[in-house]
Design a protein around this motif. Structure first.
Motif, mmCIF file in Angstrom:
data_model
loop_
_atom_site.group_PDB
_atom_site.id
_atom_site.type_symbol
_atom_site.label_atom_id
_atom_site.label_comp_id
_atom_site.label_asym_id
_atom_site.label_seq_id
_atom_site.Cartn_x
_atom_site.Cartn_y
_atom_site.Cartn_z
ATOM 1 N N UNK A 136 37.258 31.917 38.844
ATOM 2 C CA UNK A 136 37.233 30.445 38.832
ATOM 3 C C UNK A 136 38.529 29.890 39.415
ATOM 4 N N UNK A 137 38.527 28.600 39.686
ATOM 5 C CA UNK A 137 39.739 27.869 40.048
ATOM 6 C C UNK A 137 40.486 28.485 41.225
ATOM 7 N N UNK A 186 39.964 43.273 44.648
ATOM 8 C CA UNK A 186 39.483 43.713 43.336
ATOM 9 C C UNK A 186 39.493 42.483 42.437
ATOM 10 N N UNK A 187 38.298 42.113 41.995
ATOM 11 C CA UNK A 187 38.125 40.870 41.242
ATOM 12 C C UNK A 187 38.222 41.165 39.757
ATOM 13 N N UNK A 247 31.900 38.164 33.533
ATOM 14 C CA UNK A 247 31.289 38.990 34.580
ATOM 15 C C UNK A 247 30.444 38.168 35.550
ATOM 16 N N UNK A 248 29.654 37.217 35.016
ATOM 17 C CA UNK A 248 28.761 36.452 35.905
ATOM 18 C C UNK A 248 29.557 35.686 36.967
ATOM 19 N N UNK A 249 30.721 35.185 36.605
ATOM 20 C CA UNK A 249 31.547 34.452 37.583
ATOM 21 C C UNK A 249 32.092 35.412 38.646
ATOM 22 N N UNK A 250 32.501 36.609 38.198
ATOM 23 C CA UNK A 250 33.026 37.595 39.151
ATOM 24 C C UNK A 250 31.923 38.032 40.110
ATOM 25 N N UNK A 276 34.668 44.840 41.387
ATOM 26 C CA UNK A 276 34.782 44.010 40.183
ATOM 27 C C UNK A 276 35.424 44.828 39.075
ATOM 28 N N UNK A 277 36.422 44.251 38.406
ATOM 29 C CA UNK A 277 37.011 44.922 37.245
ATOM 30 C C UNK A 277 37.032 43.937 36.072
#
Ligand code: NAP
Length: 252
Positions: free
Chosen positions: A26-27, A44-45, A50-53, A70-71
């Motif tokens: 976000x942001x 690497x996010x 999780x849904x936002x990533x 994704x982490x």
């Protein structure tokens, strides 16, 4: 003294770089993750939702960026073994880290010290400072394995000059400023790792809207508009700068 840099990032600025972004869902973190990917980085996010990533992951893929990773991690509940485990997993997959943008953070409450809930104070210090410090301690070997690594710690104007009622948030940002100086000095001369702090300045996000409910968001810069300094610090043009304070927007 902090400084602002006017910077135009070339399209391939971050190609072949592996960059971890905390609070990437976000942001400002979301904009930075997408921006770094658009400049060629494998991102690497890291975040707690999780849904936002996953949404950011999809947006990067749809834009044709390098496949991100994704982490999921919540700084609130994570402890030292989680960070060691994270470092092991990232080492197995990537072998090194060329950048860390530590951007995740919470506001806590804007209230006088006398009425600041001690439990909330601890939570803010843990999420904004203690957790990220453990993460960075664990990640030092991965950063040292890079030819040119940049750590950017997100500060705030209230982390450089105290302000009444900003409580734990302000103190956590001061602590990050201090940590940046300690870490940058330890790694200077013995590695290619630089460590700097960056104050985004007033930016149109949810956190800002909560902190300043009376403000018109239309008058604020968007996260995308403040990215040039993020690019500068993540890319090779900021080599040689370490232990410094940067501003993403010119001071008024
Ligand atoms: P934001 O929109 O609230 O985004 C904060 C991000 O941090 C979100 O992705 C959030 O995840 C994540 N996060 C929060 N707690 C977490 C936790 N326990 N574990 C993992 N991730 C967590 O805020 P923002 O305005 O973009 O702020 C980004 C950074 O800039 C912060 O460090 C903030 O202090 C700093 N800053 C912002 C401004 C401004 O004007 N916006 C000014 C000065 C400094 P969820 O999406 O899951 O909630």
């Amino acid at each position: 003294m902090s400084c602002h840099i006017d910077y135009q990032a070339p399209d391939d600025l971050l190609s072949d770089r592996i960059i971890l972004v905390t609070g990437a869902g976000d942001g400002i973190g979301r904009a930075a993750a997408k921006g770094f990917a658009s400049k060629g980085a494998t991102v690497i996010l890291l975040g707690r939702t999780l849904s936002k990533l996953e949404a950011v992951y999809d947006e990067i893929e749809a834009a044709g960026g390098p496949q991100p990773a994704i982490y999921p991690l919540n700084f609130e509940g994570a402890s030292w073994p989680d960070y060691q485990n994270m470092a092991d997993k990232l080492y197995e997959t990537f072998g090194c880290l060329d950048g860390v943008l530590h951007n995740a953070g919470i506001l806590g409450k804007i209230t006088p010290l006398q009425s600041y809930n001690p439990q909330l104070w601890q939570e803010v210090m843990h999420v904004n400072f203690n957790g990220p410090v453990m993460m960075l301690q664990a990640l030092i070997p991965l950063l040292q394995a890079s030819q040119d690594a940049s750590v950017v710690l997100t500060s705030s104007s209230v982390g450089r000059q105290g302000r009444a009622f900003w409580g734990a948030y302000a103190c956590s940002k001061f602590a990050l400023e201090g940590f940046s100086q300690v870490m940058s000095q330890e790694l200077e001369n013995i590695s290619a790792v630089r460590v700097n702090t960056l104050n985004p300045g007033a930016t149109r996000t949810q956190m800002r809207a909560v902190a300043y409910p009376g403000e018109n968001p239309a008058n604020l810069r968007t996260p995308e508009e403040i990215l040039p300094t993020y690019y500068y610090l993540m890319g090779p043009d900021s080599r040689g700068f370490t232990g410094q304070q940067f501003d993403a927007q010119p001071k008024k």
